[in-house]
Design a protein around this motif. Structure first.
Motif, PDB file in Angstrom:
ATOM      1  N   ALA A  25     -42.801 -36.890 110.167  1.00  0.00           N
ATOM      2  CA  ALA A  25     -42.242 -36.540 108.860  1.00  0.00           C
ATOM      3  C   ALA A  25     -42.101 -37.779 107.985  1.00  0.00           C
ATOM      4  O   ALA A  25     -41.857 -38.879 108.458  1.00  0.00           O
ATOM      5  CB  ALA A  25     -40.875 -35.878 109.031  1.00  0.00           C
ATOM      6  N   ILE A  26     -42.242 -37.559 106.681  1.00  0.00           N
ATOM      7  CA  ILE A  26     -42.126 -38.657 105.718  1.00  0.00           C
ATOM      8  C   ILE A  26     -41.074 -38.308 104.676  1.00  0.00           C
ATOM      9  O   ILE A  26     -40.874 -37.142 104.351  1.00  0.00           O
ATOM     10  CB  ILE A  26     -43.483 -38.934 105.040  1.00  0.00           C
ATOM     11  N   SER A  27     -40.393 -39.331 104.181  1.00  0.00           N
ATOM     12  CA  SER A  27     -39.417 -39.133 103.111  1.00  0.00           C
ATOM     13  C   SER A  27     -40.160 -39.127 101.788  1.00  0.00           C
ATOM     14  O   SER A  27     -40.799 -40.111 101.422  1.00  0.00           O
ATOM     15  CB  SER A  27     -38.377 -40.254 103.132  1.00  0.00           C
TER      16      SER A  27
ATOM     17  N   SER B 199     -40.229 -43.895 104.206  1.00  0.00           N
ATOM     18  CA  SER B 199     -39.916 -43.903 105.636  1.00  0.00           C
ATOM     19  C   SER B 199     -40.845 -42.945 106.365  1.00  0.00           C
ATOM     20  O   SER B 199     -41.364 -41.998 105.770  1.00  0.00           O
ATOM     21  CB  SER B 199     -38.456 -43.517 105.902  1.00  0.00           C
ATOM     22  N   PHE B 200     -41.052 -43.222 107.646  1.00  0.00           N
ATOM     23  CA  PHE B 200     -41.934 -42.396 108.464  1.00  0.00           C
ATOM     24  C   PHE B 200     -41.268 -42.175 109.811  1.00  0.00           C
ATOM     25  O   PHE B 200     -40.819 -43.119 110.447  1.00  0.00           O
ATOM     26  CB  PHE B 200     -43.292 -43.089 108.652  1.00  0.00           C
ATOM     27  N   ARG B 201     -41.159 -40.910 110.262  1.00  0.00           N
ATOM     28  CA  ARG B 201     -40.561 -40.589 111.557  1.00  0.00           C
ATOM     29  C   ARG B 201     -41.483 -39.647 112.306  1.00  0.00           C
ATOM     30  O   ARG B 201     -41.836 -38.588 111.788  1.00  0.00           O
ATOM     31  CB  ARG B 201     -39.179 -39.929 111.374  1.00  0.00           C
ATOM     32  N   GLU B 202     -41.873 -40.044 113.516  1.00  0.00           N
ATOM     33  CA  GLU B 202     -42.783 -39.227 114.308  1.00  0.00           C
ATOM     34  C   GLU B 202     -42.046 -38.065 114.956  1.00  0.00           C
ATOM     35  O   GLU B 202     -41.045 -38.251 115.657  1.00  0.00           O
ATOM     36  CB  GLU B 202     -43.447 -40.103 115.381  1.00  0.00           C
ATOM     37  N   LYS B 203     -42.529 -36.844 114.707  1.00  0.00           N
ATOM     38  CA  LYS B 203     -42.037 -35.606 115.325  1.00  0.00           C
ATOM     39  C   LYS B 203     -40.515 -35.454 115.251  1.00  0.00           C
ATOM     40  O   LYS B 203     -39.818 -35.479 116.260  1.00  0.00           O
ATOM     41  CB  LYS B 203     -42.506 -35.525 116.775  1.00  0.00           C
TER      42      LYS B 203
ATOM     43  N   GLU C   8     -57.618 -48.752 103.501  1.00  0.00           N
ATOM     44  CA  GLU C   8     -58.293 -50.015 103.228  1.00  0.00           C
ATOM     45  C   GLU C   8     -58.473 -50.769 104.549  1.00  0.00           C
ATOM     46  O   GLU C   8     -57.654 -50.611 105.472  1.00  0.00           O
ATOM     47  CB  GLU C   8     -57.468 -50.854 102.247  1.00  0.00           C
ATOM     48  N   PRO C   9     -59.523 -51.568 104.671  1.00  0.00           N
ATOM     49  CA  PRO C   9     -59.802 -52.235 105.956  1.00  0.00           C
ATOM     50  C   PRO C   9     -58.689 -53.151 106.426  1.00  0.00           C
ATOM     51  O   PRO C   9     -58.575 -53.419 107.629  1.00  0.00           O
ATOM     52  CB  PRO C   9     -61.099 -53.005 105.686  1.00  0.00           C
ATOM     53  N   GLU C  10     -57.812 -53.601 105.519  1.00  0.00           N
ATOM     54  CA  GLU C  10     -56.719 -54.495 105.909  1.00  0.00           C
ATOM     55  C   GLU C  10     -55.738 -53.854 106.882  1.00  0.00           C
ATOM     56  O   GLU C  10     -55.005 -54.552 107.586  1.00  0.00           O
ATOM     57  CB  GLU C  10     -55.953 -54.965 104.665  1.00  0.00           C
ATOM     58  N   VAL C  11     -55.723 -52.503 106.947  1.00  0.00           N
ATOM     59  CA  VAL C  11     -54.755 -51.843 107.839  1.00  0.00           C
ATOM     60  C   VAL C  11     -55.047 -52.154 109.306  1.00  0.00           C
ATOM     61  O   VAL C  11     -54.154 -52.053 110.150  1.00  0.00           O
ATOM     62  CB  VAL C  11     -54.728 -50.318 107.627  1.00  0.00           C
TER      63      VAL C  11
ATOM     64  N   GLU D  88     -45.987 -47.750 114.853  1.00  0.00           N
ATOM     65  CA  GLU D  88     -45.791 -49.031 114.179  1.00  0.00           C
ATOM     66  C   GLU D  88     -46.666 -49.252 112.948  1.00  0.00           C
ATOM     67  O   GLU D  88     -46.156 -49.660 111.899  1.00  0.00           O
ATOM     68  CB  GLU D  88     -45.975 -50.181 115.180  1.00  0.00           C
ATOM     69  N   PRO D  89     -47.992 -48.987 112.986  1.00  0.00           N
ATOM     70  CA  PRO D  89     -48.794 -49.241 111.784  1.00  0.00           C
ATOM     71  C   PRO D  89     -48.347 -48.432 110.571  1.00  0.00           C
ATOM     72  O   PRO D  89     -48.191 -48.990 109.476  1.00  0.00           O
ATOM     73  CB  PRO D  89     -50.216 -48.867 112.225  1.00  0.00           C
ATOM     74  N   LEU D  90     -48.120 -47.121 110.752  1.00  0.00           N
ATOM     75  CA  LEU D  90     -47.687 -46.311 109.609  1.00  0.00           C
ATOM     76  C   LEU D  90     -46.279 -46.676 109.166  1.00  0.00           C
ATOM     77  O   LEU D  90     -45.967 -46.683 107.972  1.00  0.00           O
ATOM     78  CB  LEU D  90     -47.760 -44.821 109.957  1.00  0.00           C
ATOM     79  N   GLU D  91     -45.418 -46.986 110.124  1.00  0.00           N
ATOM     80  CA  GLU D  91     -44.061 -47.397 109.772  1.00  0.00           C
ATOM     81  C   GLU D  91     -44.078 -48.689 108.963  1.00  0.00           C
ATOM     82  O   GLU D  91     -43.322 -48.843 107.993  1.00  0.00           O
ATOM     83  CB  GLU D  91     -43.229 -47.562 111.045  1.00  0.00           C
ATOM     84  N   LYS D  92     -44.929 -49.634 109.347  1.00  0.00           N
ATOM     85  CA  LYS D  92     -45.045 -50.898 108.604  1.00  0.00           C
ATOM     86  C   LYS D  92     -45.572 -50.659 107.198  1.00  0.00           C
ATOM     87  O   LYS D  92     -45.068 -51.239 106.225  1.00  0.00           O
ATOM     88  CB  LYS D  92     -45.962 -51.867 109.357  1.00  0.00           C
ATOM     89  N   LEU D  93     -46.588 -49.817 107.084  1.00  0.00           N
ATOM     90  CA  LEU D  93     -47.133 -49.519 105.756  1.00  0.00           C
ATOM     91  C   LEU D  93     -46.066 -48.900 104.863  1.00  0.00           C
ATOM     92  O   LEU D  93     -45.968 -49.235 103.675  1.00  0.00           O
ATOM     93  CB  LEU D  93     -48.330 -48.573 105.880  1.00  0.00           C
ATOM     94  N   ALA D  94     -45.249 -48.001 105.422  1.00  0.00           N
ATOM     95  CA  ALA D  94     -44.174 -47.385 104.653  1.00  0.00           C
ATOM     96  C   ALA D  94     -43.137 -48.423 104.236  1.00  0.00           C
ATOM     97  O   ALA D  94     -42.674 -48.444 103.080  1.00  0.00           O
ATOM     98  CB  ALA D  94     -43.519 -46.266 105.456  1.00  0.00           C
TER      99      ALA D  94
END
Length: 257
Positions: free
Chosen positions: A162-164, A174-178, A194-197, A211-217
């Motif tokens: 879920a995302i806020s 914010s990003f929270r898994e399940k 983008e390739p930087e991810v 971690e990757p999606l949480e960091k991006l958020a």
């Protein structure tokens, strides 16, 4: 533009089918669900695919190795060991199949195929769900947002990350898994990145949805493309039968080609 598709998981919740084949090769209407996903991208002009193989990946390789034969009318003359192709249709696809390991996590699989991406924006999705998402509009939206990543947000029952996100918001905070509960906007896959991810992925054990999606958020570099149309993952035999029923009755919303 290239599209990366995850196709290496075990698919344990669909063991009735996945004991003999990888989950993306489970068929809907006589074609692997992977084919349906690729047809969706192809309908929007994306025909260059990188498939992240793992569990029983050789079955995916054999399918594409024989794809032209599958789609053609042929005569086999056993006396002279000849094969004559009468008519055939091949997709305008370029398909790169990469063995990313049987036990590699979703982020690790993406990192393993990074050498095939170049330095360009790319699409990224799961190999076990279909949608009538407008990928052309998704890519356009991503470029307008000027973010490192865009995910497609959908609103089924709360079973996934879920995302806020407020109604007018396009930046994810914010990003929270399940999470517990229903009704939240959730991660429906169909990313544009983008390739930087790739730099946010540590190794094979990295789960992309953590971690990757949480960091991006946290960096305010993750945008949300809201999709209120059809979206359906194929997690269980019940899901598979539901999609099969839609296809057989010519009511498959994801058939945009």
């Amino acid at each position: 533009m290239k599209a990366v598709i995850l196709a290496g998981g075990l698919g344990t919740r669909l063991s009735e089918e996945t004991s003999v084949r990888p989950k993306p090769m489970v068929e809907i209407g006589g074609k692997p669900i992977l084919w349906h996903i690729m047809k969706t991208y192809s309908a929007h002009g994306i025909n260059d695919f990188i498939i992240c193989c793992g569990y029983k990946g050789y079955i995916i390789k054999e399918y594409f190795a024989n794809y032209f034969l599958h789609m053609s009318d042929v005569t086999f003359d056993m006396r002279f060991n000849q094969m004559n192709v009468h008519s055939g249709y091949a997709e305008p696809w370029r398909v790169t199949l990469v063995n990313t390991g049987d036990n590699t996590m979703t982020g690790g699989r993406l990192k393993r195929i990074s050498e095939h991406l170049g330095n360009e924006t790319f699409c990224f999705t799961y190999g076990d769900g279909v949608s009538n998402i407008n990928i052309t509009e998704l890519v356009k939206f991503h470029k307008q947002q000027n973010s490192l990543g865009t995910l497609t947000a959908v609103q089924p029952a709360g079973r996934f990350g879920a995302i806020s996100l407020g109604y007018e918001q396009t930046k994810i905070t914010s990003f929270r898994e399940k999470p517990e509960g229903d009704g939240a906007w959730i991660n429906g896959g169909y990313f544009v990145l983008e390739p930087e991810v790739i730099n946010l992925i540590a190794d094979d054990s990295t789960v992309w949805e953590q971690e990757p999606l949480e960091k991006l958020a946290d960096m305010e570099q993750l945008s949300a493309f809201k999709h209120d149309g059809f979206w359906q993952p194929m997690d269980t035999l019940r899901d598979k039968n539901y999609l099969e029923g839609l296809w057989k009755t010519n009511q498959a919303p994801w058939k945009v080609w």
